[in-house]
Design an enzyme around this catalytic site. Structure first.
Site, short mmCIF file in Angstrom:
data_model
loop_
_atom_site.label_atom_id
_atom_site.label_comp_id
_atom_site.label_asym_id
_atom_site.label_seq_id
_atom_site.Cartn_x
_atom_site.Cartn_y
_atom_site.Cartn_z
N ARG A 57 1.10 -1.06 0.21
CA ARG A 57 -0.37 0.33 0.40
C ARG A 57 1.15 1.22 0.62
O ARG A 57 0.20 2.59 -0.11
CB ARG A 57 -0.74 0.24 0.92
CG ARG A 57 -1.95 1.49 1.01
CD ARG A 57 -3.41 1.62 1.91
NE ARG A 57 -2.86 -0.03 2.96
CZ ARG A 57 -2.33 0.56 4.17
NH1 ARG A 57 -2.16 1.77 4.34
NH2 ARG A 57 -2.10 -0.43 5.46
N TYR A 110 -17.03 12.91 -16.66
CA TYR A 110 -17.21 11.80 -16.30
C TYR A 110 -18.40 11.55 -15.45
O TYR A 110 -18.74 12.56 -14.05
CB TYR A 110 -16.82 10.32 -16.28
CG TYR A 110 -16.66 9.06 -16.14
CD1 TYR A 110 -17.93 8.83 -16.44
CD2 TYR A 110 -16.57 8.74 -14.05
CE1 TYR A 110 -17.91 7.48 -16.01
CE2 TYR A 110 -16.77 7.74 -14.59
CZ TYR A 110 -17.52 7.02 -14.84
OH TYR A 110 -18.06 5.61 -14.90
N ASP A 182 -8.23 16.54 -16.32
CA ASP A 182 -7.85 14.26 -16.41
C ASP A 182 -7.88 14.59 -18.11
O ASP A 182 -9.03 14.61 -19.25
CB ASP A 182 -9.70 14.52 -16.43
CG ASP A 182 -10.11 12.99 -16.47
OD1 ASP A 182 -9.44 12.29 -17.34
OD2 ASP A 182 -10.94 12.33 -15.83
N1 LCS Z 1 -11.98 10.14 -16.53
C1 LCS Z 1 -12.63 9.59 -17.67
C2 LCS Z 1 -12.56 10.41 -18.68
C3 LCS Z 1 -13.25 8.76 -17.28
O1 LCS Z 1 -13.41 9.13 -18.76
C4 LCS Z 1 -13.78 7.83 -16.75
C5 LCS Z 1 -14.27 6.65 -16.88
C6 LCS Z 1 -12.82 8.01 -15.23
C7 LCS Z 1 -12.61 9.04 -14.77
C8 LCS Z 1 -13.13 6.91 -14.20
O2 LCS Z 1 -12.72 5.27 -14.21
P1 LCS Z 1 -12.41 4.57 -13.84
O3 LCS Z 1 -12.67 4.89 -12.49
O4 LCS Z 1 -13.58 4.28 -14.36
O5 LCS Z 1 -10.96 3.93 -14.34
N2 LCS Z 1 -14.89 6.91 -17.25
C9 LCS Z 1 -15.68 5.80 -18.42
C10 LCS Z 1 -16.82 5.70 -19.00
O6 LCS Z 1 -16.83 6.44 -19.89
N3 LCS Z 1 -17.22 4.27 -20.00
O7 LCS Z 1 -17.18 3.59 -18.28
C11 LCS Z 1 -16.14 4.18 -17.65
#
Ligand code: LCS
Length: 389
Positions: A57, A110, A182
């Protein structure tokens, strides 16, 4: 020297240290803990007086290799791997924000990022203002003396709005506000926000970085000082660290990111043109199209337009959903950046945490569809869209 390599070379070699066994590929250190030769040594490691691993961790050799690689690619001093993209979002924001602070964020992000910012941060006494980051004057007006962070994605999930990173970071800097970007949709190969003035970059490594649809992961990149804070103040105690096995899979996936992205981008460009010229399509959102509002920033802040396209049919919601159900090669699933081409309906899936009013304010229409263009032959993908029309 790794800083001077081209990114295709960095993808293969950056962060790698020769293994004493001579193994070409780094071994997977699938160990939760690390042994000390004496109690005194354990004490020195905990006190930070002696380098070395303690407990996964807090750090692990496989995870460290991934962190070194992504840091080099983003042009960051350091990086921290997290258990998901959402753990990257929350770790980044919690590294900066405390009770009484204020966050200015894009109103289109998102869905779970949206619910983290609008439901959870306020529970901890952080105020949040949501704005359209295309409107620099609106961002400026939202900044208060309490504002600590400006947060946005560009291009935006799901409708691919593009924000001017350099203009936004310059504004934030003027007010002593840190910018967190992001960069999931672009990866460091297509866009490097730190070089445009951002303070921190985050990724859902679940997407293009890993690229094979078999891992959930995230990355946070920034200055050594902020990454130490993220790792040893936030991740250490909140616990959202990446498993070494998943780090190893991402290291494997990243070696091919450059070649994968070329295919994703070239096919997405062709499919966006196809859709744009189709009589049954109302609107196509893809920064590679000359008609896209963010097209002027292509070549300036983003090298290519990426592999995600959003579009609206000249159909009502039921007609749009029926179109999705007629597809045979495109798979109905959320996520993006995989070998498989995916289609999803943001209003009922990825952006369902928004209320209908919030979606309307963020420009996410009810019949918007989102494509993640995969690695299949582009002609096959277009043929499948054609039969569904
Ligand atoms: N940031 C962006 C721009 C994302 O598209 C997503 C997930 C996340 C953060 C979060 O990431 P994760 O925890 O899922 O690794 N986007 C998704 C999407 O557009 N479809 O399913 C997940």
């Amino acid at each position: 020297m790794q800083d001077r390599w081209k990114q295709a070379t960095q993808l293969v070699h950056a962060g790698h240290e020769k293994d004493p066994s001579g193994a070409l590929v780094s071994p997977l250190y699938q160990s939760a803990t690390f042994t000390f030769t004496s109690a005194e040594q354990g004490g020195r490691r905990f006190a930070g007086d002696e380098p070395g691993y303690i407990y996964t961790r807090l750090g692990n050799p496989t995870t460290s290799e991934l962190e070194r690689k992504v840091a080099v690619l983003e042009g960051a001093q350091a990086a921290a791997a997290t258990a998901s993209g959402m753990a990257a979002v929350s770790t980044a924001l919690l590294s900066y924000l405390s009770q009484g602070d204020h966050l200015v964020a894009s109103n289109a992000v998102y869905g779970c990022t949206y619910s983290f910012m609008t439901e959870h941060l306020p529970r901890y006494g952080v105020k949040v203002s949501l704005v359209d980051c295309k409107d620099i004057a609106a961002v400026s007006a939202a900044i208060t003396p309490q504002t600590k962070v400006l947060f946005f994605e560009t291009p935006v999930n799901p409708h691919l709005d593009v924000f001017d990173i350099a203009a936004l970071t310059a504004l934030a800097r003027e007010h002593g506000v840190a910018t967190v970007v992001d960069n999931t949709f672009m990866t460091p190969l297509l866009q490097q926000p730190l070089k445009l003035g951002a303070d921190m970059v985050i990724h859902s490594a679940t997407k293009y970085l890993n690229g094979h649809g078999d891992v959930i992961a995230g990355m946070v990149c920034g200055s050594q000082e902020m990454i130490d804070k993220a790792k040893y103040e936030v991740l250490k105690d909140f616990g959202g660290v990446l498993s070494p096995r998943d780090a190893w899979l991402i290291l494997r996936g990243m070696k091919t990111l450059d070649v994968r992205l070329s295919r994703h981008c070239s096919s997405a460009g062709q499919i966006a043109e196809y859709l744009d010229n189709h009589p049954l399509v109302d609107k196509v959102y893809y920064p590679g199209l000359k008609t896209h509002k963010g097209h002027a920033l292509l070549g300036k802040q983003m090298k290519q337009a990426g592999g995600v396209i959003a579009f609206e049919l000249k159909q009502d919601l039921a007609g749009s959903i029926a179109f999705v159900n007629r597809l045979k090669l495109w798979t109905i699933a959320v996520s993006l950046g995989d070998a498989e081409s995916l289609i999803q309906h943001p209003a009922s899936m990825t952006h369902s945490p928004y209320s209908p009013e919030e979606r309307q304010a963020a420009g996410i229409t009810d019949n918007l569809l989102r494509l993640s263009v995969g690695l299949e032959d582009c002609e096959d993908l277009i043929a499948d869209l054609a039969q569904a029309f």
